[in-house]
Enzyme design. Structure first.
Site, PDB file in Angstrom:
ATOM      1  N   GLU A 116      -0.612  -7.311  17.003  1.00  0.00           N
ATOM      2  CA  GLU A 116      -0.271  -5.922  16.784  1.00  0.00           C
ATOM      3  C   GLU A 116      -0.071  -4.829  17.909  1.00  0.00           C
ATOM      4  OE1 GLU A 116      -0.339  -5.373  13.389  1.00  0.00           O
ATOM      5  OE2 GLU A 116      -1.633  -6.673  12.253  1.00  0.00           O
ATOM      6  N   HIS A 139      -8.552  -1.839  14.098  1.00  0.00           N
ATOM      7  CA  HIS A 139      -8.220  -2.467  12.864  1.00  0.00           C
ATOM      8  C   HIS A 139      -9.050  -3.537  12.583  1.00  0.00           C
ATOM      9  CE1 HIS A 139      -6.093  -4.750  10.048  1.00  0.00           C
ATOM     10  NE2 HIS A 139      -5.916  -5.750  10.670  1.00  0.00           N
ATOM     11  N   HIS A 141     -11.303  -6.041   8.986  1.00  0.00           N
ATOM     12  CA  HIS A 141     -10.825  -6.738   7.575  1.00  0.00           C
ATOM     13  C   HIS A 141     -12.210  -6.407   6.807  1.00  0.00           C
ATOM     14  CE1 HIS A 141      -7.836  -9.382   9.507  1.00  0.00           C
ATOM     15  NE2 HIS A 141      -7.137  -8.294   9.364  1.00  0.00           N
ATOM     16  N   HIS A 211      -4.969  -6.493   3.008  1.00  0.00           N
ATOM     17  CA  HIS A 211      -5.025  -7.034   4.423  1.00  0.00           C
ATOM     18  C   HIS A 211      -6.430  -6.317   5.198  1.00  0.00           C
ATOM     19  CE1 HIS A 211      -2.980  -7.089   8.650  1.00  0.00           C
ATOM     20  NE2 HIS A 211      -4.222  -7.410   8.637  1.00  0.00           N
TER      21      HIS A 211
HETATM   22  O1  2HA Z   1      -5.384  -9.821  14.716  1.00  0.00           O
HETATM   23  O2  2HA Z   1      -5.962  -8.835  11.845  1.00  0.00           O
HETATM   24  O3  2HA Z   1      -3.524  -8.046  11.322  1.00  0.00           O
HETATM   25  C1  2HA Z   1      -5.143 -10.337  13.539  1.00  0.00           C
HETATM   26  C2  2HA Z   1      -5.186  -9.368  12.450  1.00  0.00           C
HETATM   27  C3  2HA Z   1      -3.618  -9.002  12.254  1.00  0.00           C
HETATM   28 ZN    ZN Z   2      -5.317  -7.616  10.301  1.00  0.00          ZN
END
Ligand code: 2HA
Ligand code: ZN
Length: 264
Positions: A116, A139, A141, A211
């Site tokens: 990313e 970022h 999840h 995502h």
């Molecule tokens: O790095 O989360 O969006 C792995 C991820 C890609």
């Molecule tokens: Zn991701």
């Protein structure tokens, strides 16, 4: 020796601390998530001109406003649980070169940055150009927040912001700008980056449909706290729904009173 720089190492420790939280929270399965932090302000002139470990690697899109800036970035395919323990074995310092058209790896090991990276850099470039004090792009999840993006009625920025704010007063205070929503895009693409940048003009936290979540800010702990507080709100909402009732949520009046009391 980069490790002699105390302010830099203190910042690297904070990045490692947050990487550990992402893993402990269950938000970082396998290599899920990535972090980039602008650390230019923490480096001496001598460190800024250190000999790179690699040649220049071209970027897909130029980031002119970042020329000469240095970032810590987590490595491609690296696990947050290991970044937490050894940040320089699972991430690296990179410098932006050639007017923002390429980068090289400066320290400590030649660890290739996250897939990313082009999108993180485009975001840093946009935020710097707009004069915002943003050092961090985070970022991750979060299970509950991603869950919300699997339901079309929640894919509305105003509605979802209102719902999460209304679950607990802290959410209105900690995430005053609310959340942006980006419809599904393939991970790691510049299309995802550009769609996110549109949302960053209004929000510091953006949900990526089906995502994950992205937060930007001056400080990595604050970025984590914003996502953590949103996650708490989502958990309250889901717990109530699982118990068989629709939670009342705070009233508009209660939310407005908070904004006034905390000058939001
Ligand atoms: O790095 O989360 O969006 C792995 C991820 C890609
Ligand atoms: Zn991701």
């Amino acid at each position: 020796m980069i490790r002699d720089n105390k302010p830099l190492m203190a910042e690297i420790d904070r990045i490692a601390e947050v990487a550990g939280y992402l893993w402990e929270k269950g938000w970082a399965e396998r290599n899920g998530g990535n972090i980039s932090v602008n650390i230019t302000r923490l480096l001496t002139a001598e460190e800024l001109s250190m000999t790179p470990l690699t040649t220049d690697i071209a970027l897909e899109e130029p980031v002119e406003a970042l020329n000469g800036q240095v970032f810590y970035v987590t490595g491609t395919g690296k696990r947050m649980r290991y970044v937490a323990k050894a940040p320089f074995c699972h991430g690296a310092l990179i410098g932006i070169t050639a007017g923002g058209t390429s980068y090289h790896i400066l320290a400590e090991k030649p660890i290739a940055p996250t897939s990313e990276l082009p999108s993180h850099l485009l975001m840093h470039n946009y935020l710097r150009t707009s004069g915002r004090q943003t050092n961090v792009v985070l970022h991750t999840h979060p299970t509950d927040l991603i869950g919300l993006t699997h339901c079309t009625p929640y894919l509305d920025s105003e509605k979802l912001t209102r719902l999460l704010w209304s679950m607990i007063p802290e959410c209105r205070i900690v995430v005053p700008g609310g959340i942006g929503i980006v419809p599904y895009e393939i991970p790691g693409t510049l299309a995802l980056a550009h769609a996110t940048i549109k949302q960053l003009s209004r929000n510091d936290v953006v949900f990526w449909e089906k995502h994950g979540v992205l937060a930007v800010g001056e400080d990595i702990i604050d970025c984590f706290d914003a996502i953590d507080t949103l996650s708490k709100s989502a958990q309250i909402y889901f717990s109530a729904r699982a118990a068989g009732y629709e939670p009342e949520g705070m009233t508009n009046r209660q939310l407005d009173d908070l904004a006034e009391a905390f000058r939001l």
